[in-house]
Design an enzyme around this catalytic site. Structure first.
Site, mmCIF file in Angstrom:
data_model
loop_
_atom_site.group_PDB
_atom_site.id
_atom_site.type_symbol
_atom_site.label_atom_id
_atom_site.label_comp_id
_atom_site.label_asym_id
_atom_site.label_seq_id
_atom_site.Cartn_x
_atom_site.Cartn_y
_atom_site.Cartn_z
ATOM 1 N N ASP A 47 -63.720 -21.768 46.194
ATOM 2 C CA ASP A 47 -64.977 -21.667 45.462
ATOM 3 C C ASP A 47 -65.621 -20.290 45.626
ATOM 4 O OD1 ASP A 47 -65.884 -21.861 48.072
ATOM 5 O OD2 ASP A 47 -66.973 -23.733 47.793
ATOM 6 N N SER A 48 -64.985 -19.433 46.414
ATOM 7 C CA SER A 48 -65.416 -18.032 46.490
ATOM 8 C C SER A 48 -65.267 -17.338 45.139
ATOM 9 C CB SER A 48 -64.605 -17.278 47.546
ATOM 10 O OG SER A 48 -63.214 -17.516 47.392
ATOM 11 N N ASP A 86 -60.022 -25.977 46.346
ATOM 12 C CA ASP A 86 -61.285 -26.163 47.059
ATOM 13 C C ASP A 86 -62.137 -27.231 46.386
ATOM 14 O OD1 ASP A 86 -62.690 -25.416 49.286
ATOM 15 O OD2 ASP A 86 -63.138 -23.393 48.594
ATOM 16 N N LYS A 116 -59.142 -28.759 49.976
ATOM 17 C CA LYS A 116 -59.894 -28.312 51.145
ATOM 18 C C LYS A 116 -61.347 -28.716 50.973
ATOM 19 C CE LYS A 116 -61.295 -23.986 51.787
ATOM 20 N NZ LYS A 116 -62.775 -24.164 52.020
ATOM 21 N N GLU A 118 -65.343 -28.739 53.205
ATOM 22 C CA GLU A 118 -66.112 -28.245 54.339
ATOM 23 C C GLU A 118 -66.754 -29.393 55.105
ATOM 24 O OE1 GLU A 118 -68.950 -25.383 52.987
ATOM 25 O OE2 GLU A 118 -67.439 -24.095 52.040
ATOM 26 N N GLU A 185 -64.105 -20.491 60.252
ATOM 27 C CA GLU A 185 -64.681 -19.244 59.742
ATOM 28 C C GLU A 185 -65.810 -18.724 60.627
ATOM 29 O OE1 GLU A 185 -66.622 -17.371 55.620
ATOM 30 O OE2 GLU A 185 -65.759 -19.403 55.620
#
Length: 290
Positions: A47-48, A86, A116, A118, A185
């Site tokens: 999502d970056s 993501d 992925k 978070e 991270e």
């Protein structure tokens, strides 16, 4: 480097063998194919893309449809690496059923090999449910960009003993829930080493020091395409943005001065065809004027 298509078992085996895993981001066909050719193990359609591709201010603006669109493009060029999609903000936060459905869409519509998401202890049950549904899950702890505001911004996490212990607990919870690997991270290097030693699954660092099981970087950061800022943990292996700007500027100068295109970059036409065309146009003009 694994020669055949990379699978989940290959990722798990790498840690057992002490082989470092290489992961980068990609958001389109060109970068997917280049990552493939470069021999990386995993490619993250992250999502970056919000900031480095779409020019948005944060990752929370990314939608599931955006991620699916970009996974499809990457998948066309990325054949050998494990492709991870993501889960965007609020695609798994509203309940287990929503999380499974949305993770399934990334797999079925996008074509990724794994997803992925978070979060640690608080999302262990979500991870467990997605894994039980047959979808491989990569965790992401430490600095979690989707909730960076609640963490005090894009800052290093796990500075003190209590905060560090919480991140280790997050890693263990994700492992117990069935995650096949965990991205960590922006944590102190000693903590990165402790996290990698506390779980049997690979720990992929991004600003977590060298003593983890692999590394991931945003490709646009490491090649100098993103110009807003460079995170502390990013090494720029090249800086292609100025080169591209100069190429476009030179092109513009040549267009304005008629230096481009030359005959080398133009298509020709025989003298006979030109003569016939002029005659045809002249006859046409004569008929119209008559």
């Amino acid at each position: 480097m694994i020669d055949s298509k990379v699978g989940i078992l290959d990722i798990l085996q790498a840690k057992k063998e002490g082989r470092k895993l290489v992961m980068v981001t990609a958001y389109d066909y060109p970068f997917g194919s280049m990552a493939d050719e470069a021999g990386v193990d995993m490619v993250l359609v992250g999502d970056s893309l919000a900031m480095v591709v779409l020019g948005l201010n944060s990752t929370v603006q990314v939608t599931l449809e955006m991620i699916i669109h970009h996974i499809k493009a990457v998948r066309r060029g990325c054949k050998r690496p494990l492709v991870v999609g993501d889960m965007p903000f609020m695609s798994y936060n509203t309940g287990i059923r929503d999380a499974i459905i949305n993770a399934g869409r990334l797999m079925k519509e996008g074509g990724c090999d794994a997803i992925k998401l978070e979060g640690g202890v608080d999302f262990a049950l979500v991870v467990e449910a997605i894994v039980k549904a047959g979808i491989p899950v990569q965790g992401h702890i430490g600095l979690t960009p989707q909730t960076a505001g609640a963490l005090g911004g894009f800052k290093m996490q796990g500075k003190d003993a209590a905060a560090a212990r919480k991140i280790i607990d997050d890693a263990k919870a994700l492992e117990a829930a069935g995650a096949f690997s965990i991205v960590v991270e922006a944590v102190p290097a000693p903590l990165g080493r402790l996290i990698a030693g506390s779980v049997a699954v690979p720990v992929i660092g991004i600003g977590a020091g060298v003593d983890v099981d692999g590394q991931v970087l945003v490709t646009h950061d490491m090649v100098g395409l993103f110009d807003r800022f460079v995170p502390k943990f990013v090494k720029q292996y090249t800086n292609i943005r100025p080169t591209i700007i100069e190429a476009i500027r030179t092109y513009g100068d040549e267009v304005r001065s008629s230096a481009f295109p030359t005959l080398k970059y133009s298509f020709g036409m025989s003298d006979e065809a030109q003569t016939e065309l002029r005659r045809s146009l002249a006859n046409q003009d004569g008929q119209v004027n008559g």
